[in-house]
Write a protein that holds these residues in place. Sequence first.
Motif, PDB file in Angstrom:
ATOM      1  N   LEU A  39       0.815  -1.211   0.000  1.00 30.88           N
ATOM      2  CA  LEU A  39       0.000   0.000   0.000  1.00 30.88           C
ATOM      3  C   LEU A  39       0.854   1.269   0.000  1.00 30.88           C
ATOM      4  CD1 LEU A  39      -2.824  -1.079   2.488  1.00 30.88           C
ATOM      5  CD2 LEU A  39      -3.088  -0.557   0.061  1.00 30.88           C
ATOM      6  N   GLN A  40       2.054   1.173   0.547  1.00 31.33           N
ATOM      7  CA  GLN A  40       2.943   2.334   0.535  1.00 31.33           C
ATOM      8  C   GLN A  40       3.411   2.676  -0.885  1.00 31.33           C
ATOM      9  OE1 GLN A  40       6.209   1.644   3.224  1.00 31.33           O
ATOM     10  NE2 GLN A  40       4.895   1.524   5.046  1.00 31.33           N
ATOM     11  N   ASP A  41       3.559   1.649  -1.713  1.00 27.19           N
ATOM     12  CA  ASP A  41       4.096   1.849  -3.065  1.00 27.19           C
ATOM     13  C   ASP A  41       3.007   2.053  -4.117  1.00 27.19           C
ATOM     14  OD1 ASP A  41       6.584   1.597  -2.026  1.00 27.19           O
ATOM     15  OD2 ASP A  41       7.065  -0.326  -2.973  1.00 27.19           O
ATOM     16  N   LEU A  42       1.889   1.367  -3.955  1.00 27.32           N
ATOM     17  CA  LEU A  42       0.835   1.396  -4.973  1.00 27.32           C
ATOM     18  C   LEU A  42      -0.433   2.015  -4.388  1.00 27.32           C
ATOM     19  CD1 LEU A  42       1.270  -2.219  -6.410  1.00 27.32           C
ATOM     20  CD2 LEU A  42       2.320  -0.109  -7.223  1.00 27.32           C
ATOM     21  N   ASP A  43      -1.018   2.919  -5.113  1.00 25.39           N
ATOM     22  CA  ASP A  43      -2.198   3.647  -4.645  1.00 25.39           C
ATOM     23  C   ASP A  43      -3.460   2.826  -4.921  1.00 25.39           C
ATOM     24  OD1 ASP A  43      -3.835   5.599  -3.654  1.00 25.39           O
ATOM     25  OD2 ASP A  43      -3.872   6.767  -5.512  1.00 25.39           O
ATOM     26  N   LEU A  44      -3.802   1.953  -3.973  1.00 31.52           N
ATOM     27  CA  LEU A  44      -4.965   1.081  -4.167  1.00 31.52           C
ATOM     28  C   LEU A  44      -6.178   1.532  -3.352  1.00 31.52           C
ATOM     29  CD1 LEU A  44      -3.172  -2.376  -4.152  1.00 31.52           C
ATOM     30  CD2 LEU A  44      -4.651  -1.558  -5.955  1.00 31.52           C
ATOM     31  N   ARG A  45      -5.925   2.057  -2.163  1.00 27.83           N
ATOM     32  CA  ARG A  45      -6.990   2.495  -1.264  1.00 27.83           C
ATOM     33  C   ARG A  45      -7.996   1.381  -1.039  1.00 27.83           C
ATOM     34  NH1 ARG A  45      -7.793   8.769  -3.461  1.00 27.83           N
ATOM     35  NH2 ARG A  45      -5.581   9.330  -3.275  1.00 27.83           N
ATOM     36  N   GLU A  46      -9.324   1.698  -1.207  1.00 33.05           N
ATOM     37  CA  GLU A  46     -10.346   0.678  -0.924  1.00 33.05           C
ATOM     38  C   GLU A  46     -10.311  -0.471  -1.919  1.00 33.05           C
ATOM     39  OE1 GLU A  46     -12.276   3.613  -3.724  1.00 33.05           O
ATOM     40  OE2 GLU A  46     -11.029   3.726  -1.915  1.00 33.05           O
ATOM     41  N   ASN A  47      -9.644  -0.290  -3.058  1.00 31.76           N
ATOM     42  CA  ASN A  47      -9.575  -1.369  -4.052  1.00 31.76           C
ATOM     43  C   ASN A  47      -8.561  -2.448  -3.684  1.00 31.76           C
ATOM     44  OD1 ASN A  47     -11.500  -0.368  -5.936  1.00 31.76           O
ATOM     45  ND2 ASN A  47     -10.017   1.175  -6.580  1.00 31.76           N
ATOM     46  N   PHE A  48      -7.851  -2.258  -2.547  1.00 34.97           N
ATOM     47  CA  PHE A  48      -6.904  -3.288  -2.138  1.00 34.97           C
ATOM     48  C   PHE A  48      -7.606  -4.626  -1.891  1.00 34.97           C
ATOM     49  CE2 PHE A  48      -4.445  -5.671   1.011  1.00 34.97           C
ATOM     50  CZ  PHE A  48      -3.231  -5.746   0.345  1.00 34.97           C
ATOM     51  N   VAL A  49      -8.897  -4.589  -1.555  1.00 38.43           N
ATOM     52  CA  VAL A  49      -9.647  -5.827  -1.307  1.00 38.43           C
ATOM     53  C   VAL A  49      -9.592  -6.760  -2.516  1.00 38.43           C
ATOM     54  CG1 VAL A  49     -11.860  -4.886  -2.099  1.00 38.43           C
ATOM     55  CG2 VAL A  49     -11.835  -6.743  -0.425  1.00 38.43           C
ATOM     56  N   TRP A  50      -9.435  -6.167  -3.719  1.00 40.20           N
ATOM     57  CA  TRP A  50      -9.418  -6.995  -4.933  1.00 40.20           C
ATOM     58  C   TRP A  50      -8.078  -7.678  -5.161  1.00 40.20           C
ATOM     59  CZ3 TRP A  50     -13.445  -8.854  -7.194  1.00 40.20           C
ATOM     60  CH2 TRP A  50     -14.674  -8.218  -6.990  1.00 40.20           C
ATOM     61  N   VAL A  51      -7.058  -7.294  -4.417  1.00 42.96           N
ATOM     62  CA  VAL A  51      -5.797  -8.041  -4.473  1.00 42.96           C
ATOM     63  C   VAL A  51      -6.032  -9.464  -3.964  1.00 42.96           C
ATOM     64  CG1 VAL A  51      -3.445  -8.185  -3.567  1.00 42.96           C
ATOM     65  CG2 VAL A  51      -4.388  -5.979  -4.253  1.00 42.96           C
ATOM     66  N   THR A  52      -6.903  -9.586  -2.973  1.00 40.35           N
ATOM     67  CA  THR A  52      -7.273 -10.904  -2.453  1.00 40.35           C
ATOM     68  C   THR A  52      -8.438 -11.500  -3.228  1.00 40.35           C
ATOM     69  OG1 THR A  52      -6.528 -10.296  -0.234  1.00 40.35           O
ATOM     70  CG2 THR A  52      -8.041 -12.156  -0.413  1.00 40.35           C
ATOM     71  N   GLY A  61       6.444  -7.459 -10.750  1.00 41.85           N
ATOM     72  CA  GLY A  61       6.850  -6.296 -11.547  1.00 41.85           C
ATOM     73  C   GLY A  61       5.770  -5.240 -11.681  1.00 41.85           C
ATOM     74  N   ALA A  62       4.705  -5.342 -10.876  1.00 40.36           N
ATOM     75  CA  ALA A  62       3.563  -4.422 -11.004  1.00 40.36           C
ATOM     76  C   ALA A  62       3.985  -2.974 -10.773  1.00 40.36           C
ATOM     77  CB  ALA A  62       2.471  -4.816 -10.022  1.00 40.36           C
ATOM     78  N   SER A  63       3.598  -2.110 -11.698  1.00 42.75           N
ATOM     79  CA  SER A  63       3.884  -0.674 -11.575  1.00 42.75           C
ATOM     80  C   SER A  63       2.647   0.111 -11.174  1.00 42.75           C
ATOM     81  CB  SER A  63       4.426  -0.149 -12.910  1.00 42.75           C
ATOM     82  OG  SER A  63       3.497  -0.401 -13.960  1.00 42.75           O
ATOM     83  N   SER A  64       1.499  -0.562 -11.075  1.00 44.41           N
ATOM     84  CA  SER A  64       0.254   0.089 -10.659  1.00 44.41           C
ATOM     85  C   SER A  64      -0.600  -0.918  -9.894  1.00 44.41           C
ATOM     86  CB  SER A  64      -0.521   0.605 -11.875  1.00 44.41           C
ATOM     87  OG  SER A  64      -1.008  -0.485 -12.656  1.00 44.41           O
ATOM     88  N   GLY A  65      -1.589  -0.382  -9.204  1.00 43.33           N
ATOM     89  CA  GLY A  65      -2.481  -1.250  -8.442  1.00 43.33           C
ATOM     90  C   GLY A  65      -3.242  -2.218  -9.315  1.00 43.33           C
ATOM     91  N   TRP A  66      -3.721  -1.738 -10.456  1.00 45.31           N
ATOM     92  CA  TRP A  66      -4.525  -2.605 -11.325  1.00 45.31           C
ATOM     93  C   TRP A  66      -3.676  -3.670 -12.007  1.00 45.31           C
ATOM     94  CZ3 TRP A  66      -9.283  -2.933 -10.284  1.00 45.31           C
ATOM     95  CH2 TRP A  66      -9.982  -1.835  -9.790  1.00 45.31           C
ATOM     96  N   MET A  67      -2.400  -3.364 -12.223  1.00 45.95           N
ATOM     97  CA  MET A  67      -1.510  -4.395 -12.754  1.00 45.95           C
ATOM     98  C   MET A  67      -1.296  -5.501 -11.720  1.00 45.95           C
ATOM     99  SD  MET A  67       2.322  -3.911 -14.340  1.00 45.95           S
ATOM    100  CE  MET A  67       3.307  -5.319 -14.894  1.00 45.95           C
ATOM    101  N   LEU A  68      -1.193  -5.103 -10.457  1.00 45.02           N
ATOM    102  CA  LEU A  68      -1.061  -6.086  -9.381  1.00 45.02           C
ATOM    103  C   LEU A  68      -2.313  -6.950  -9.286  1.00 45.02           C
ATOM    104  CD1 LEU A  68       0.524  -7.186  -6.915  1.00 45.02           C
ATOM    105  CD2 LEU A  68      -0.659  -5.461  -5.528  1.00 45.02           C
ATOM    106  N   ILE A  69      -3.481  -6.327  -9.378  1.00 44.55           N
ATOM    107  CA  ILE A  69      -4.739  -7.072  -9.307  1.00 44.55           C
ATOM    108  C   ILE A  69      -4.859  -8.054 -10.471  1.00 44.55           C
ATOM    109  CG2 ILE A  69      -7.257  -6.841  -9.482  1.00 44.55           C
ATOM    110  CD1 ILE A  69      -6.954  -4.203  -7.872  1.00 44.55           C
ATOM    111  N   ALA A  70      -4.449  -7.608 -11.668  1.00 44.48           N
ATOM    112  CA  ALA A  70      -4.480  -8.502 -12.836  1.00 44.48           C
ATOM    113  C   ALA A  70      -3.551  -9.704 -12.615  1.00 44.48           C
ATOM    114  CB  ALA A  70      -4.076  -7.741 -14.092  1.00 44.48           C
ATOM    115  N   GLY A  71      -2.363  -9.438 -12.076  1.00 47.58           N
ATOM    116  CA  GLY A  71      -1.438 -10.526 -11.782  1.00 47.58           C
ATOM    117  C   GLY A  71      -2.003 -11.488 -10.747  1.00 47.58           C
ATOM    118  N   ARG A  72      -2.669 -10.939  -9.734  1.00 51.71           N
ATOM    119  CA  ARG A  72      -3.260 -11.791  -8.706  1.00 51.71           C
ATOM    120  C   ARG A  72      -4.396 -12.649  -9.276  1.00 51.71           C
ATOM    121  NH1 ARG A  72      -1.616 -13.540  -3.987  1.00 51.71           N
ATOM    122  NH2 ARG A  72      -3.583 -13.144  -2.920  1.00 51.71           N
ATOM    123  N   ALA A  73      -5.135 -12.099 -10.241  1.00 56.13           N
ATOM    124  CA  ALA A  73      -6.190 -12.884 -10.879  1.00 56.13           C
ATOM    125  C   ALA A  73      -5.589 -14.086 -11.615  1.00 56.13           C
ATOM    126  CB  ALA A  73      -6.991 -12.010 -11.842  1.00 56.13           C
TER     127      ALA A  73
END
Length: 578
Positions: free
Chosen positions: A84-97, A140-152
């Motif tokens: 969360l310190q590196d990527l601006d996810l806020r309430e969308n962090f729930v979608w990482v899980t 290698g995620a550079s954004s929150g949504w890239m991280l979420i896509a990788g987690r999917a």
Amino acid sequence: MSVPEPNKAPLNSTLDSRDGTSSTDDSEHEPTSPESAPISPNEDGADDFVRGFRFWTIIIGLSVTSLLASLEHTVITTAAPYILQDLDLRENFVWVTNAFFVCSTALAPLFGQLCNIFGRRWVFMAIVALFTLGSGICGGASSGWMLIAGRAIQGAGSGGIVLTTNIIVSDLCPLRKRGQYMAVILAIFGIGLAIGPFVGGAIAQNSSWRWVFYMNLPIGGLSLGIMFLFLRVGSVNEGSLTDRLRRIDVVGNGILMAGTTAILYALSYAGSIYPWSSWHTLVPMLMGLLGIGLFAWFELSGIPAEPVMPARLFKHRTSIVVFVNTFLNSVIYFWSLYFIPVYFQAVLLYSSTRAGYSLLPQAVAGIPGAIIAAVSLSRWGKFKPIHFVGFAMSTLGLGLCALLDKNTSIAEWAVFQIIIALGIGTVIDTLLPAFQAPLSEADQAVATSTWSFIRGFGSIWAVAIPAVIFNNRIDEQLSMVSDASARQLLGGGGAYQQASASFVEQFSPAVQEEIKDLYTSALHRVFWVGAIFSGLACLLVLVESDVPLRTQLETQYGIEKNKKERAEDVENGFGRSI
């Protein structure tokens, strides 16, 4: 070109262990066929079940891969603050899980169907490669949504690994023996779940959170190497590539994925971001439930040439009961896993680290329970008493947790956790063989994928159901707290998010005691209702019938044999025994 139904695939004749006659299984659901009839312990076909070097190498490879999949279930929890310190996810962090879990659940039936159409080996390796790719994208995620896509992508791979592991073990071991070897793999899986938070925290604190994901790359490469060399199993290549692609139930899978995703979307924000009565919650929830209903109709309609969840899986009452109880067992497991920490942090005022250590009795006790159950199933071939004892223990453990308060001793809450874990562990590894028992061997892959789906679907609901009970009880008893600012923070679904020692300790000693009493009251309600859910599962077990577990292995997907081994089989009259 017509495609044969999966349950009609030809099987080699096997020697009937009771009278020496040969028999062929061509029925869809007959549990009393010769190969599944009760067999005395000294006639269990053990001589036909050879566990050589290739067998054990495959089991080791599956265990390594299961460790890979299990770590990613929990490793993210302690690395979250650094992400969360590196990527601006806020309430969308729930979608990482959530992206991880929805793909893990929704794609299971498709993977099971692909295993039937293209064989186990290449599907399994493609799934491991998919998981490894997702890990690389996350690292290698550079954004929150890239991280979420990788987690999917990771979630799809993780769910596929668990599913195909079950399928491959089903191909290698007779039904009555499967629990033993799944218990070994399950123990490795459990270790990964248990150490995940510690591994994630250590890596994120001492290096970079990206290595939480990058560490999967060498493990994934090792797994691919082992399985490429040794996972050489049979396959059924019927028709051209085009013919086989046409067998995929694209529409059914699409409806199921859409419905599952809509339900998870609703549950992700219900009670926290949006009220349960909000259209933001109700519309996706109703659409998701409608999608599940539409999926059931489509599968029964006869439209798909090869349904991803054929109706024949549910023609036996035991299969139906086990299907329901798999859902309930998954709910019960996460019920305790998510709400016992609330007790530790909001009532006993433990730090998050100490709360994590305090869950060790639950993490460890389930493994011996699973091993004992697996050995018992193999020895006596009876799953009904095992299920009854397991759910009875879970019911007792959850009922005892309803007695927890601020004066409960460490010994007491540790024993309560052990009882729950033993109950869940006893059941968890014996549900799949029970679901498979009334079905033909040709249906093992589709049965396993269906069972895996309902287990994952249960985990989606496992937090939402107790959260509603918890928040409603908090709102009912909110007048117990005299401080207005505390009431505002705790009401309207905020109590679960605020369940930490740091939150409680910011108030005066008198208000702290009120808040602890409020949490205790809500947790009592949660655990009592959990005990009712577990008790319902215990009663449903009485409807099961102890279908005999086959001791002869009949499969087209067993370990490939060399010429010498095939010649010996012909000489001895054995079919596809390994």
